[in-house]
Design a protein around this motif. Structure first.
Motif, short mmCIF file in Angstrom:
data_model
loop_
_atom_site.label_atom_id
_atom_site.label_comp_id
_atom_site.label_asym_id
_atom_site.label_seq_id
_atom_site.Cartn_x
_atom_site.Cartn_y
_atom_site.Cartn_z
N LEU A 12 0.68 -1.03 0.10
CA LEU A 12 0.15 -0.18 0.00
C LEU A 12 0.75 1.32 -0.12
O LEU A 12 0.56 2.24 0.65
N ALA A 13 1.86 1.16 -0.70
CA ALA A 13 2.80 2.54 -1.02
C ALA A 13 1.92 3.24 -2.07
O ALA A 13 0.66 3.30 -2.29
N THR A 14 2.74 4.33 -2.62
CA THR A 14 2.15 5.13 -3.76
C THR A 14 1.19 4.33 -4.78
O THR A 14 0.02 4.93 -4.76
N GLY A 16 -0.11 0.98 -4.84
CA GLY A 16 -1.16 -0.01 -4.12
C GLY A 16 -2.03 0.66 -3.50
O GLY A 16 -3.48 0.39 -3.61
N ARG A 39 1.16 1.54 6.98
CA ARG A 39 0.33 1.96 5.58
C ARG A 39 -1.22 1.40 5.56
O ARG A 39 -1.98 2.10 5.18
N VAL A 76 3.96 -4.38 -4.57
CA VAL A 76 5.49 -4.25 -3.94
C VAL A 76 6.43 -3.87 -4.69
O VAL A 76 6.56 -4.05 -6.06
N GLU A 84 9.44 -12.82 -2.42
CA GLU A 84 8.95 -13.19 -0.96
C GLU A 84 7.40 -13.13 -0.75
O GLU A 84 7.02 -14.08 -0.07
#
Ligand SMILES: NC(=O)C1=CN([C@@H]2O[C@H](COP(=O)(O)OP(=O)(O)OC[C@H]3O[C@@H](n4cnc5c(N)ncnc54)[C@H](OP(=O)(O)O)[C@@H]3O)[C@@H](O)[C@H]2O)C=CC1
Ligand SMILES: O=C(CO)[C@H](O)[C@H](O)COP(=O)(O)O
Length: 478
Positions: A12-14, A16, A39, A76, A84
């Motif tokens: 859930l960065a920029t 996502g 986040r 991600v 991963e």
């Protein structure tokens, strides 16, 4: 029992976060997850009013929250982080579930992951997504690969969140396994080329013509109302018109002139080298960024002699500004021609059957290279899906014909003034090489035969030949 979510997003960065919000705004119940809980909490705190979110705090909780077959988007960092996440998710999923990697993965990684997950009965979809932060929220261009069946599961979701141009959503199934990420990679390569060409146009307007950034912003704004109408020209005008709050100088003058890169442009060139697909404009753009970053080398070379050329006469200025527009448009046609040919080559190599017209259609909106120009490319491939190169399309031929003299004047003027235009000049060289009757490749072949007996083919007789260069120079068929 709580209602299950329709789709999930992890990362859930920029990108996502905004993709999750986009899904939720379209009425989907969205389960969200991020490795670090902050986040997730942040998204819920600030945006829960926008739609129906289900916060989750582990991948197993995320998987449990989804209706079946599950649709789960991974957003991600590309590379090992994606592995991963995939490795942790795979044992939690059931046959028929669809896992989408929407990050900028290398297409070979996608092929590997797709094959491994298919053995477990899972659908893995490597999907290009372009549009940056705003596009992810308002409507990106989406390039999914993977199986047709998986696309069928995703289509109602993706066409809802994608950008829309004239009622057509900017999403299409690109082809099996890594096709989507391959096409996204070439999109980024073209993005590099487009940005480099715009940068060169700016440099000429500034240093050959002598305009200030604010004036150049107006020129780009004018160009943006014509055939160059595109997102990158639009934002260029915005950047050039911006003044730095600290110094009062044009913003562009306070930014360090060392362009960085995350790697997709480099991948495009590496892939093109493997395929033998000449993407010289993209390669020059990648190298130009890399050269800009060599501060020590540049510092050591700063005092080297240059030409004695002077600025343009004031009477030539308006004409030269128009010449630059012509050179930019012609070089842009070459950049896209090279990129589309690379997609054609990749499609043939991997058996993807990519529809080039469809790629042009979904790039018309949402993505970083969105441009009016893509409508012409779409029309070119719709009228002839076997078009060998965009350069031979009738409408592009007309534009290239008109650009001939201006394009050459720009390259020659830049050279005589010592202003580097690697993008403009390599595009022109590519164009001239393609239209040449004979290339010096004949001499290269002869040289190879001379020093290494590498043989050659003749233009007049079939067969493979060698000349006894160190003996009596007789020729024999190999
Ligand atoms: N930014 C852009 O304009 C565009 C980006 N992309 C691609 O989209 C993807 C996401 O980009 P962006 O939103 O910019 O974010 P970043 O590429 O900066 O990645 C940050 C996200 O990755 C997560 N992450 C990193 N390492 C791991 C790991 N080992 N395990 C689990 N999660 C991990 C982070 O979690 P945590 O918060 O816990 O650190 C965070 O959610 C990337 O692949 C990027 O290349 C595609 C198009 C445009
Ligand atoms: O994918 C994107 C757009 O579609 C990103 O904006 C792109 O990755 C930026 O690349 P770089 O950091 O190498 O300039």
């Amino acid at each position: 029992m709580t209602e299950k979510a329709h789709i999930g997003v992890t990362g859930l960065a920029t990108m996502g976060r905004n993709l999750a919000r986009n899904f939720a705004r379209r009425g989907h119940r969205v389960a969200v997850h991020n490795r670090r809980a902050e986040r997730t909490d942040n998204l819920i705190e600030h945006f829960s009013g926008e739609g129906d979110f289900v916060p989750t705090y582990s991948l197993s909780e995320l998987v449990q929250a989804l209706e079946r077959p599950r649709r789960l988007v991974i957003m991600v960092k590309a590379g090992p982080p994606t592995d991963e996440v995939v490795d942790e998710l795979a044992p939690l999923l059931d046959s028929g579930d669809v896992l989408v990697d929407a990050g900028n993965a290398h297409f070979e990684d996608t092929r590997r992951r797709q094959a491994a997950l298919a053995e477990r009965g899972l659908h893995f979809v490597g999907s290009g997504v372009s549009g940056g932060e705003e596009g992810a929220l308002e409507g990106p261009s989406i390039m999914p690969g993977g199986s047709q069946q998986a696309y069928g599961e995703l289509e109602p979701f993706l066409s809802g969140i994608a950008a829309d141009v004239d009622g057509t959503p900017c999403v299409a199934h690109i082809g099996p396994d890594g096709a989507g990420h391959f096409v996204k990679m070439v999109h980024n390569g073209i993005e590099y080329s487009d940005m480099q060409l715009i940068g060169e146009a700016y440099d000429l307007l500034r240093h050959a013509v002598g305009k200030e950034p604010a004036e150049i912003a107006e020129i780009f704004r004018r160009w943006n109302t014509g055939r160059l109408d595109s997102y990158l020209i639009e934002i260029t005008a915005e950047v050039l018109a911006h003044t730095d709050a600290h110094t009062g100088k044009p913003f562009v003058d306070v930014v360090l002139d060392q362009a960085e890169q995350k790697g997709t442009g480099r991948w495009t060139v590496q892939g093109a080298l493997e395929l033998g697909s000449p993407v010289s404009g993209i390669a020059e753009a990648v190298f130009a960024r890399s050269l800009s970053g060599h501060a020590d080398l540049r510092e050591a070379s700063r005092g080297l002699p240059g030409p004695t050329g002077t600025r343009l006469a004031s009477t030539d200025i308006d004409g030269f500004v128009d010449d630059i527009e012509q050179a930019l448009y012609a070089s842009k046609i070459v950049a896209y021609a090279q990129g589309f040919n690379q997609i054609q080559a990749g499609s043939a190599e991997y058996g993807w059957n990519v529809d080039l017209g469809s790629v042009a259609t979904i790039w018309r909106g949402g993505c970083i290279i969105r441009a009016k120009f893509l409508d012409r490319i779409r029309a070119a491939y719709e009228s002839d899906p076997q078009l060998p190169t965009l350069l031979t399309d009738r409408s592009f031929q007309r534009a290239l014909n008109e650009a001939q003299d201006p394009w050459r004047r720009v390259v020659s003027r830049a050279t005589s003034m010592g202003i580097p235009v690697p993008g403009f000049s390599t595009s022109l060289a590519y164009y001239d090489a393609l239209r040449a009757k004979r290339l010096p490749a004949a001499l290269v072949q002869a040289q190879r035969d001379y020093f290494g007996a590498h043989t050659y083919r003749r233009a007049d007789i079939d067969g493979v030949f060698h000349t006894e260069w160190s003996d009596d120079r007789s020729e024999y068929e190999v």
